[in-house]
Design an enzyme around this catalytic site. Sequence first.
Site, PDB file in Angstrom:
ATOM      1  N   VAL A 134       0.839  -1.209   0.000  1.00 39.69           N
ATOM      2  CA  VAL A 134       0.000   0.000   0.000  1.00 39.69           C
ATOM      3  C   VAL A 134       0.870   1.253   0.000  1.00 39.69           C
ATOM      4  O   VAL A 134       1.696   1.446   0.898  1.00 39.69           O
ATOM      5  CB  VAL A 134      -0.936   0.037   1.230  1.00 39.69           C
ATOM      6  CG1 VAL A 134      -1.854   1.251   1.174  1.00 39.69           C
ATOM      7  CG2 VAL A 134      -1.763  -1.236   1.332  1.00 39.69           C
ATOM      8  N   GLY A 189       8.198   0.971 -14.678  1.00 46.36           N
ATOM      9  CA  GLY A 189       7.986  -0.093 -13.679  1.00 46.36           C
ATOM     10  C   GLY A 189       6.909   0.234 -12.673  1.00 46.36           C
ATOM     11  O   GLY A 189       6.824  -0.400 -11.631  1.00 46.36           O
ATOM     12  N   GLU A 192       0.828  -2.206 -12.961  1.00 42.46           N
ATOM     13  CA  GLU A 192       0.603  -3.614 -12.663  1.00 42.46           C
ATOM     14  C   GLU A 192       0.809  -4.449 -13.925  1.00 42.46           C
ATOM     15  O   GLU A 192       0.786  -3.924 -15.045  1.00 42.46           O
ATOM     16  CB  GLU A 192      -0.834  -3.815 -12.170  1.00 42.46           C
ATOM     17  CG  GLU A 192      -1.108  -3.183 -10.826  1.00 42.46           C
ATOM     18  CD  GLU A 192      -0.128  -3.647  -9.763  1.00 42.46           C
ATOM     19  OE1 GLU A 192      -0.145  -4.815  -9.410  1.00 42.46           O
ATOM     20  OE2 GLU A 192       0.678  -2.818  -9.294  1.00 42.46           O
ATOM     21  N   ASP A 203      -6.674  -1.427  -8.413  1.00 44.94           N
ATOM     22  CA  ASP A 203      -5.471  -1.459  -7.564  1.00 44.94           C
ATOM     23  C   ASP A 203      -5.654  -0.554  -6.337  1.00 44.94           C
ATOM     24  O   ASP A 203      -5.334  -0.952  -5.205  1.00 44.94           O
ATOM     25  CB  ASP A 203      -4.251  -1.008  -8.388  1.00 44.94           C
ATOM     26  CG  ASP A 203      -2.982  -0.997  -7.568  1.00 44.94           C
ATOM     27  OD1 ASP A 203      -2.447  -2.078  -7.255  1.00 44.94           O
ATOM     28  OD2 ASP A 203      -2.520   0.113  -7.194  1.00 44.94           O
ATOM     29  N   LYS A 207      -5.855  -1.638  -2.227  1.00 43.55           N
ATOM     30  CA  LYS A 207      -5.083  -0.982  -1.153  1.00 43.55           C
ATOM     31  C   LYS A 207      -6.017  -0.375  -0.100  1.00 43.55           C
ATOM     32  O   LYS A 207      -5.772  -0.479   1.100  1.00 43.55           O
ATOM     33  CB  LYS A 207      -4.183   0.092  -1.772  1.00 43.55           C
ATOM     34  CG  LYS A 207      -3.109  -0.496  -2.684  1.00 43.55           C
ATOM     35  CD  LYS A 207      -2.465   0.574  -3.544  1.00 43.55           C
ATOM     36  CE  LYS A 207      -1.353   0.024  -4.395  1.00 43.55           C
ATOM     37  NZ  LYS A 207      -0.875   0.964  -5.417  1.00 43.55           N
TER      38      LYS A 207
HETATM   39  P1  NAP Z   1       7.302  -7.739 -12.314  1.00 43.00           P
HETATM   40  O1  NAP Z   1       8.345  -6.751 -12.612  1.00 43.00           O
HETATM   41  O2  NAP Z   1       6.421  -8.222 -13.399  1.00 43.00           O
HETATM   42  O3  NAP Z   1       8.019  -9.014 -11.651  1.00 43.00           O
HETATM   43  C1  NAP Z   1       7.342 -10.191 -11.362  1.00 43.00           C
HETATM   44  C2  NAP Z   1       8.381 -11.260 -11.069  1.00 43.00           C
HETATM   45  O4  NAP Z   1       7.720 -12.461 -10.695  1.00 43.00           O
HETATM   46  C3  NAP Z   1       9.257 -11.612 -12.277  1.00 43.00           C
HETATM   47  O5  NAP Z   1      10.603 -11.730 -11.871  1.00 43.00           O
HETATM   48  C4  NAP Z   1       8.743 -12.985 -12.714  1.00 43.00           C
HETATM   49  O6  NAP Z   1       9.758 -13.836 -13.249  1.00 43.00           O
HETATM   50  C5  NAP Z   1       8.303 -13.547 -11.396  1.00 43.00           C
HETATM   51  N1  NAP Z   1       7.305 -14.591 -11.541  1.00 43.00           N
HETATM   52  C6  NAP Z   1       6.142 -14.556 -12.220  1.00 43.00           C
HETATM   53  N2  NAP Z   1       5.497 -15.737 -12.096  1.00 43.00           N
HETATM   54  C7  NAP Z   1       6.282 -16.493 -11.323  1.00 43.00           C
HETATM   55  C8  NAP Z   1       6.186 -17.828 -10.844  1.00 43.00           C
HETATM   56  N3  NAP Z   1       5.121 -18.566 -11.114  1.00 43.00           N
HETATM   57  N4  NAP Z   1       7.188 -18.315 -10.082  1.00 43.00           N
HETATM   58  C9  NAP Z   1       8.262 -17.567  -9.776  1.00 43.00           C
HETATM   59  N5  NAP Z   1       8.411 -16.288 -10.214  1.00 43.00           N
HETATM   60  C10 NAP Z   1       7.433 -15.784 -10.972  1.00 43.00           C
HETATM   61  O7  NAP Z   1       6.343  -7.227 -11.155  1.00 43.00           O
HETATM   62  P2  NAP Z   1       6.680  -6.129 -10.040  1.00 43.00           P
HETATM   63  O8  NAP Z   1       6.333  -4.794 -10.574  1.00 43.00           O
HETATM   64  O9  NAP Z   1       8.006  -6.377  -9.467  1.00 43.00           O
HETATM   65  O10 NAP Z   1       5.529  -6.458  -8.973  1.00 43.00           O
HETATM   66  C11 NAP Z   1       5.650  -7.550  -8.091  1.00 43.00           C
HETATM   67  C12 NAP Z   1       4.589  -7.410  -6.995  1.00 43.00           C
HETATM   68  O11 NAP Z   1       4.795  -6.188  -6.299  1.00 43.00           O
HETATM   69  C13 NAP Z   1       3.140  -7.372  -7.469  1.00 43.00           C
HETATM   70  O12 NAP Z   1       2.326  -7.940  -6.491  1.00 43.00           O
HETATM   71  C14 NAP Z   1       2.840  -5.867  -7.553  1.00 43.00           C
HETATM   72  O13 NAP Z   1       1.471  -5.584  -7.421  1.00 43.00           O
HETATM   73  C15 NAP Z   1       3.603  -5.403  -6.338  1.00 43.00           C
HETATM   74  N6  NAP Z   1       3.992  -3.994  -6.334  1.00 43.00           N
HETATM   75  C16 NAP Z   1       4.625  -3.465  -7.411  1.00 43.00           C
HETATM   76  C17 NAP Z   1       5.039  -2.151  -7.366  1.00 43.00           C
HETATM   77  C18 NAP Z   1       5.750  -1.495  -8.507  1.00 43.00           C
HETATM   78  O14 NAP Z   1       5.929  -0.279  -8.452  1.00 43.00           O
HETATM   79  N7  NAP Z   1       6.147  -2.226  -9.539  1.00 43.00           N
HETATM   80  C19 NAP Z   1       4.772  -1.378  -6.224  1.00 43.00           C
HETATM   81  C20 NAP Z   1       4.128  -1.961  -5.131  1.00 43.00           C
HETATM   82  C21 NAP Z   1       3.738  -3.282  -5.213  1.00 43.00           C
HETATM   83  P3  NAP Z   1      10.535 -13.496 -14.617  1.00 43.00           P
HETATM   84  O15 NAP Z   1      11.282 -12.220 -14.356  1.00 43.00           O
HETATM   85  O16 NAP Z   1      11.435 -14.642 -14.818  1.00 43.00           O
HETATM   86  O17 NAP Z   1       9.478 -13.348 -15.655  1.00 43.00           O
HETATM   87  N1  HSE Z   2       0.762  -0.232  -9.999  1.00 39.13           N
HETATM   88  C1  HSE Z   2       0.858   0.293  -8.687  1.00 39.13           C
HETATM   89  C2  HSE Z   2       0.741   1.808  -8.741  1.00 39.13           C
HETATM   90  C3  HSE Z   2       2.156  -0.092  -8.077  1.00 39.13           C
HETATM   91  O1  HSE Z   2       0.895   2.377  -9.837  1.00 39.13           O
HETATM   92  O2  HSE Z   2       0.481   2.430  -7.728  1.00 39.13           O
HETATM   93  C4  HSE Z   2       2.286   0.322  -6.634  1.00 39.13           C
HETATM   94  O3  HSE Z   2       1.431  -0.422  -5.827  1.00 39.13           O
END
Ligand code: NAP
Ligand code: HSE
Length: 430
Positions: A134, A189, A192, A203, A207
Amino acid sequence: MKPPLRIGLAGLGTVGIGTYKILTEHADLLSERCGRPLNVTAVSARDKAKDRGVDLRDVRWAESVHALARDPEVDVIAEMIGGADGDAFDLVRDALDNDKHVVTANKALIATHGIDLARRAEAKGLTLAFEAAVAGGIPIIKSLREGLGANKVSRIVGILNGTSNYILTTMEATRRSFEDVLAEAQQLGYAEADPTFDIDGTDAAHKLSILASIAFGSEVAFDKVRCEGIQKISPVDFQYAAEFGYRIKLLAIAEEGIGGILQSVHPTFVPAETPMADVDGVYNAVVVEGDAVGRTVYEGRGAGEGPTASAVVADVIDVARGLYQPVFQTPVGKLRPFQQANFDERRGKFYIRLAVMDRPGVIAQISRLLADENVSLESIIQKGTDANGAVSVVLMTHETSEKSIARALSGIEALDDVMQPSCMIRVMEF
Ligand code: NAP
Ligand code: HSE
């Protein structure tokens, strides 16, 4: 010194790699602060061969997330895969069942299965923490659970989605297209895996439901969030908002209402001179109102590698220090069933933009339908005529109820001279 905390990282994307970087680059500092080293002992992602910009040659890869959940050399799993179900859910459930602490950035998972997972964690005295889920880098969960723990909270208002805030403020400032700015947010990055969740409010609703549970002591009720996204906002709405003295923000609001708690996410006119209106780009902000403390305000980056990883590592530090908290502040067995307030009775001002045929009598018809519902107007503006003979009619109402505005709008939209789609945006005075 205590033995090292052994960490398993699941997911090596934006958040996972950010977390790995902090844990390795700040290893000495973290070890000093926690009184024990924080060691990454295993990782898991889909593609072992992918170049992730960091050196992972010395890191052990778990065969699968299922193996990671049972790995005897892991004390805490950091889940950074994403998704409410599938491997992320299996991993977190199995890790808790195998006596491992879990930290996660996954709001979809916690909003959907948080209560079930909290039961499993609390039954064993394990940590299930999700500061990163969040408002990115803002320590809002810690603030609610710890710093504000003495308060009865009456309202939370947040800009909780960085991508949509980035889109709104960039479109407003540059008049670039929605698609163009969304692509940029994805590149950075922020978005989602399915960016629809950023745009349609899902999203932010995930939160909000998590914050509401912690703040109001009720079970997480994501399905009880009234949710509208930013899809209907058009560039002219920014212009009209400015003329009325407002800016447009996607607000997530949880507050005490008639008969329970009201949870809603919707684009909102926010007075231009208030701090909330100045929260731009990927920044998030949260306002919490408590009975003892009054109004408190938090602001910081809501998405992206560094801010999100900062929050993941903060939770890992708590585990390393042996700090334990009930997952949603109130022990899960004491959380009340969610009681939903009646949204129809919510009151406020409304901005309405209509496209109407420029014919005599049309404004009178609109005014009559509003008057029939007891909706009085603060202002009405008619602007320009397009090639088809349509004009924009922009209305600002005085305070009225959701029920009245919905009835009036449905009558107005049924008029022959009113074209679709219309745009209604709620106004919030702070
Ligand atoms: P991302 O860049 O798409 O990364 C996802 C990762 O998970 C990748 O490394 C992928 O592997 C791996 N993965 C997918 N399926 C898998 C499986 N079955 N087994 C093992 N690994 C697997 O996503 P992200 O932005 O880092 O987000 C990750 C989480 O954090 C999500 O829940 C998102 O909502 C949350 N979040 C993101 C942000 C943000 O700003 N990005 C902020 C807050 C929260 P590969 O690399 O090999 O494909
Ligand atoms: N996709 C989400 C956002 C990532 O833009 O706020 C952070 O939770």
